[in-house]
Design an enzyme around this catalytic site. Structure first.
Site, PDB file in Angstrom:
ATOM      1  N   GLU A   1     -10.744  10.161  -1.763  1.00  0.00           N
ATOM      2  CA  GLU A   1      -9.860  10.773  -0.751  1.00  0.00           C
ATOM      3  C   GLU A   1      -9.488  12.221  -1.074  1.00  0.00           C
ATOM      4  O   GLU A   1      -8.324  12.598  -1.037  1.00  0.00           O
ATOM      5  CB  GLU A   1      -8.607   9.896  -0.558  1.00  0.00           C
ATOM      6  CG  GLU A   1      -8.976   8.481  -0.143  1.00  0.00           C
ATOM      7  CD  GLU A   1      -7.783   7.534  -0.030  1.00  0.00           C
ATOM      8  OE1 GLU A   1      -6.643   7.965  -0.253  1.00  0.00           O
ATOM      9  OE2 GLU A   1      -7.999   6.348   0.273  1.00  0.00           O
TER      10      GLU A   1
ATOM     11  N   ASN B   1     -15.715   9.210  -2.380  1.00  0.00           N
ATOM     12  CA  ASN B   1     -15.336   8.148  -1.442  1.00  0.00           C
ATOM     13  C   ASN B   1     -14.183   8.630  -0.557  1.00  0.00           C
ATOM     14  O   ASN B   1     -13.262   9.281  -1.048  1.00  0.00           O
ATOM     15  CB  ASN B   1     -14.874   6.939  -2.273  1.00  0.00           C
ATOM     16  CG  ASN B   1     -14.710   5.661  -1.483  1.00  0.00           C
ATOM     17  OD1 ASN B   1     -15.599   5.278  -0.734  1.00  0.00           O
ATOM     18  ND2 ASN B   1     -13.581   4.989  -1.650  1.00  0.00           N
TER      19      ASN B   1
ATOM     20  N   HIS C   1     -11.958   1.872   7.205  1.00  0.00           N
ATOM     21  CA  HIS C   1     -10.817   1.069   7.670  1.00  0.00           C
ATOM     22  C   HIS C   1     -10.677   1.368   9.161  1.00  0.00           C
ATOM     23  O   HIS C   1     -10.099   2.387   9.542  1.00  0.00           O
ATOM     24  CB  HIS C   1      -9.547   1.452   6.917  1.00  0.00           C
ATOM     25  CG  HIS C   1      -9.615   1.127   5.458  1.00  0.00           C
ATOM     26  ND1 HIS C   1      -9.624  -0.170   4.997  1.00  0.00           N
ATOM     27  CD2 HIS C   1      -9.698   1.921   4.363  1.00  0.00           C
ATOM     28  CE1 HIS C   1      -9.690  -0.152   3.670  1.00  0.00           C
ATOM     29  NE2 HIS C   1      -9.755   1.100   3.265  1.00  0.00           N
TER      30      HIS C   1
ATOM     31  N   GLU D   1     -15.093  -0.015   1.951  1.00  0.00           N
ATOM     32  CA  GLU D   1     -13.791  -0.698   2.122  1.00  0.00           C
ATOM     33  C   GLU D   1     -13.609  -1.222   3.552  1.00  0.00           C
ATOM     34  O   GLU D   1     -12.517  -1.141   4.114  1.00  0.00           O
ATOM     35  CB  GLU D   1     -12.627   0.254   1.782  1.00  0.00           C
ATOM     36  CG  GLU D   1     -12.745   0.901   0.423  1.00  0.00           C
ATOM     37  CD  GLU D   1     -11.512   1.720   0.019  1.00  0.00           C
ATOM     38  OE1 GLU D   1     -10.465   1.622   0.683  1.00  0.00           O
ATOM     39  OE2 GLU D   1     -11.617   2.455  -0.977  1.00  0.00           O
TER      40      GLU D   1
ATOM     41  N   ASP E   1     -12.728  -2.963   6.850  1.00  0.00           N
ATOM     42  CA  ASP E   1     -11.961  -4.014   7.517  1.00  0.00           C
ATOM     43  C   ASP E   1     -11.693  -3.579   8.955  1.00  0.00           C
ATOM     44  O   ASP E   1     -11.807  -2.393   9.286  1.00  0.00           O
ATOM     45  CB  ASP E   1     -10.680  -4.432   6.775  1.00  0.00           C
ATOM     46  CG  ASP E   1      -9.828  -3.291   6.267  1.00  0.00           C
ATOM     47  OD1 ASP E   1      -9.888  -2.180   6.844  1.00  0.00           O
ATOM     48  OD2 ASP E   1      -9.070  -3.509   5.295  1.00  0.00           O
TER      49      ASP E   1
HETATM   50  O1  G3I Z   1       1.505  -5.186  -9.075  1.00  0.00           O
HETATM   51  C1  G3I Z   1       2.714  -5.010  -8.345  1.00  0.00           C
HETATM   52  C2  G3I Z   1       3.637  -6.187  -8.535  1.00  0.00           C
HETATM   53  O2  G3I Z   1       4.006  -6.277  -9.887  1.00  0.00           O
HETATM   54  C3  G3I Z   1       4.859  -6.012  -7.630  1.00  0.00           C
HETATM   55  O3  G3I Z   1       5.677  -7.128  -7.727  1.00  0.00           O
HETATM   56  C4  G3I Z   1       4.413  -5.829  -6.187  1.00  0.00           C
HETATM   57  C5  G3I Z   1       5.593  -5.601  -5.237  1.00  0.00           C
HETATM   58  O4  G3I Z   1       5.405  -4.477  -4.423  1.00  0.00           O
HETATM   59  O5  G3I Z   1       3.563  -4.713  -6.110  1.00  0.00           O
HETATM   60  C6  G3I Z   1       2.378  -4.858  -6.882  1.00  0.00           C
HETATM   61  O6  G3I Z   1       1.611  -3.707  -6.742  1.00  0.00           O
HETATM   62  C7  G3I Z   1       0.985  -3.535  -5.483  1.00  0.00           C
HETATM   63  C8  G3I Z   1      -0.514  -3.447  -5.726  1.00  0.00           C
HETATM   64  O7  G3I Z   1      -1.163  -3.142  -4.511  1.00  0.00           O
HETATM   65  C9  G3I Z   1      -1.091  -4.742  -6.284  1.00  0.00           C
HETATM   66  O8  G3I Z   1      -0.970  -5.771  -5.346  1.00  0.00           O
HETATM   67  C10 G3I Z   1       1.506  -2.252  -4.870  1.00  0.00           C
HETATM   68  O9  G3I Z   1       2.880  -2.390  -4.517  1.00  0.00           O
HETATM   69  C11 G3I Z   1       0.703  -1.902  -3.643  1.00  0.00           C
HETATM   70  O10 G3I Z   1       1.078  -0.613  -3.192  1.00  0.00           O
HETATM   71  C12 G3I Z   1      -0.770  -1.888  -3.991  1.00  0.00           C
HETATM   72  O11 G3I Z   1      -1.487  -1.635  -2.798  1.00  0.00           O
HETATM   73  C13 G3I Z   1      -2.829  -1.256  -2.962  1.00  0.00           C
HETATM   74  C14 G3I Z   1      -3.062   0.095  -2.313  1.00  0.00           C
HETATM   75  O12 G3I Z   1      -4.430   0.437  -2.437  1.00  0.00           O
HETATM   76  C15 G3I Z   1      -2.206   1.168  -2.946  1.00  0.00           C
HETATM   77  O13 G3I Z   1      -2.571   2.429  -2.563  1.00  0.00           O
HETATM   78  C16 G3I Z   1      -3.711  -2.302  -2.312  1.00  0.00           C
HETATM   79  O14 G3I Z   1      -3.569  -3.549  -3.010  1.00  0.00           O
HETATM   80  C17 G3I Z   1      -5.157  -1.836  -2.343  1.00  0.00           C
HETATM   81  O15 G3I Z   1      -5.933  -2.747  -1.585  1.00  0.00           O
HETATM   82  C18 G3I Z   1      -5.240  -0.450  -1.708  1.00  0.00           C
HETATM   83  O16 G3I Z   1      -6.561  -0.022  -1.732  1.00  0.00           O
HETATM   84  C19 G3I Z   1      -6.826   1.276  -1.163  1.00  0.00           C
HETATM   85  C20 G3I Z   1      -8.017   1.845  -1.901  1.00  0.00           C
HETATM   86  O17 G3I Z   1      -7.761   1.872  -3.273  1.00  0.00           O
HETATM   87  C21 G3I Z   1      -8.332   3.253  -1.397  1.00  0.00           C
HETATM   88  N1  G3I Z   1      -8.512   3.262   0.023  1.00  0.00           N
HETATM   89  C22 G3I Z   1      -7.431   2.663   0.799  1.00  0.00           C
HETATM   90  C23 G3I Z   1      -7.183   1.242   0.319  1.00  0.00           C
HETATM   91  C24 G3I Z   1      -6.162   0.546   1.190  1.00  0.00           C
HETATM   92  O18 G3I Z   1      -4.892   1.152   1.074  1.00  0.00           O
END
Ligand code: G3I
Length: 324
Positions: free
Chosen positions: A126, A169, A204, A233, A235
């Site tokens: 990004e 990416n 996305h 990615e 969806d």
């Molecule tokens: O691990 C913590 C956990 O300890 C806590 O209790 C919980 C409560 O909020 O959060 C957990 O962390 C989360 C993490 O995912 C793991 O599940 C974060 O809050 C959450 O923000 C994070 O989101 C991820 C996101 O990237 C963050 O930018 C998504 O899972 C992940 O699928 C997403 O992936 C991104 C790609 O890397 C880049 N392109 C966009 C894509 C979708 O946003």
């Protein structure tokens, strides 16, 4: 569900999915191994997960997935070495030289750990912003180093893991201005000798936008650069705006989504000479980032439902003749 065709048997490119640890277990693991050939760690290899404090590396989650993948004949896409999100603030403290040194150390440690075991890395994620005159995102990376973080990241990644294909990416690459900005950046950097092997299109998208022809135009434009391409990615959100919300997704919408997946995969099938893999951003609707972002609401953007049953979306990909 065990008698439906395996996705990996019916497509002419590598099919993958993003994975967190729970999806390697039980029935999720069974579904994963049956249909997919490639996995991307959804969060496990990001900076906040692998180097939360300077020089302190944690690889338990990454190791788990990479070991699991290799034990089960799955390839792994690495995601991601330099991003502006999920990266601790300390990374950006001090001078440009400090920031580039931390980046280099990070890549030596993380890419080095998995050397020879990943088929691709999203080296930078990004970095394009088509609303800037130069097309470059004003991230902390950019503000402290200009384009040098991209040059350093690719150079070090190549040196550390010469067999991994190195990707830039991004999302929204199907939009004309962003596709053009990405094209110009990749052309410029490759002309300098920066070892960019491929372009990753996150994709996305939603049930209506963008038009499938925009996706195809992007793939054809980028193909002119002579680089590899992957969809990284994918969806398909059932919503077209930020206010809609269904307590239960209407069956007619799921059918429409099936047709939408079909038209998107028709593009991939036509462009399979330019695309070597397609990764979905999740195994099934029980775990998708779109149910929490941009707001918390039920979404259902993937091929299998929250009980791991094949949706019309699955048939749109695997056998469109069975979509009714
Ligand atoms: O691990 C913590 C956990 O300890 C806590 O209790 C919980 C409560 O909020 O959060 C957990 O962390 C989360 C993490 O995912 C793991 O599940 C974060 O809050 C959450 O923000 C994070 O989101 C991820 C996101 O990237 C963050 O930018 C998504 O899972 C992940 O699928 C997403 O992936 C991104 C790609 O890397 C880049 N392109 C966009 C894509 C979708 O946003």
């Amino acid at each position: 569900q065990r008698d439906i065709p395996a996705l990996k048997d019916v497509l002419g490119f590598t099919i993958g999915t993003a994975v967190q640890r729970p999806q390697t277990l039980g029935e999720h693991g069974e579904l994963l191994r049956r249909h997919f050939e490639s996995v991307t760690p959804g969060n496990q290899l990001k900076w906040d997960a692998t180097e939360p404090r300077e020089g302190e590396f944690t690889f338990a989650e990454g190791d788990h997935l990479v070991d699991y993948a290799h034990a089960n004949g799955l390839k792994v896409r690495g995601h991601t070495l330099a991003w502006h999100s999920q990266t601790p603030d300390w990374v950006f403290e001090g001078t440009k030289a400090d920031v580039l040194r931390r980046l280099e150390n990070h890549i030596r440690a993380v890419a080095g750990r998995y050397k020879g075991r990943l088929y691709a890395w999203d080296v930078v994620n990004e970095v394009v912003d088509e609303n800037q005159p130069d097309g470059l995102r004003r991230s902390k990376w950019f503000q402290t180093t200009g384009l040098d973080y991209i040059r350093t990241a690719f150079r070090v990644a190549r040196e550390v893991d010469p067999d991994a294909k190195l990707y830039i990416n991004d999302y929204n690459t199907e939009f004309p201005r962003k596709r053009r900005a990405l094209y110009e950046l990749v052309r410029k950097l490759r002309a300098e000798g920066v070892p960019i092997d491929g372009v990753g299109h996150q994709l996305h998208v939603n049930i209506e936008q963008p038009h499938a022809s925009e996706i195809e135009e992007t793939i054809e434009l980028i193909a002119g650069l002579g680089v590899d391409q992957q969809v990284t990615e994918l969806d398909v959100s059932v919503y077209t705006d930020f206010v809609q919300s269904y307590p239960e997704i209407p069956a007619a919408l799921l059918l429409k989504q099936g047709h939408r997946y079909k038209e998107i995969f028709d593009v991939f099938r036509r462009q399979s000479g330019h695309l070597n893999s397609v990764t979905l951003w999740g195994l099934a609707d029980d775990d998708t980032w779109l149910s929490t972002f941009p707001i918390t609401r039920l979404n259902a953007p993937l091929l299998f439902d929250d009980r791991l049953q094949a949706k019309p979306a699955y048939w749109g990909v695997a056998d469109p003749a069975r979509l009714e």
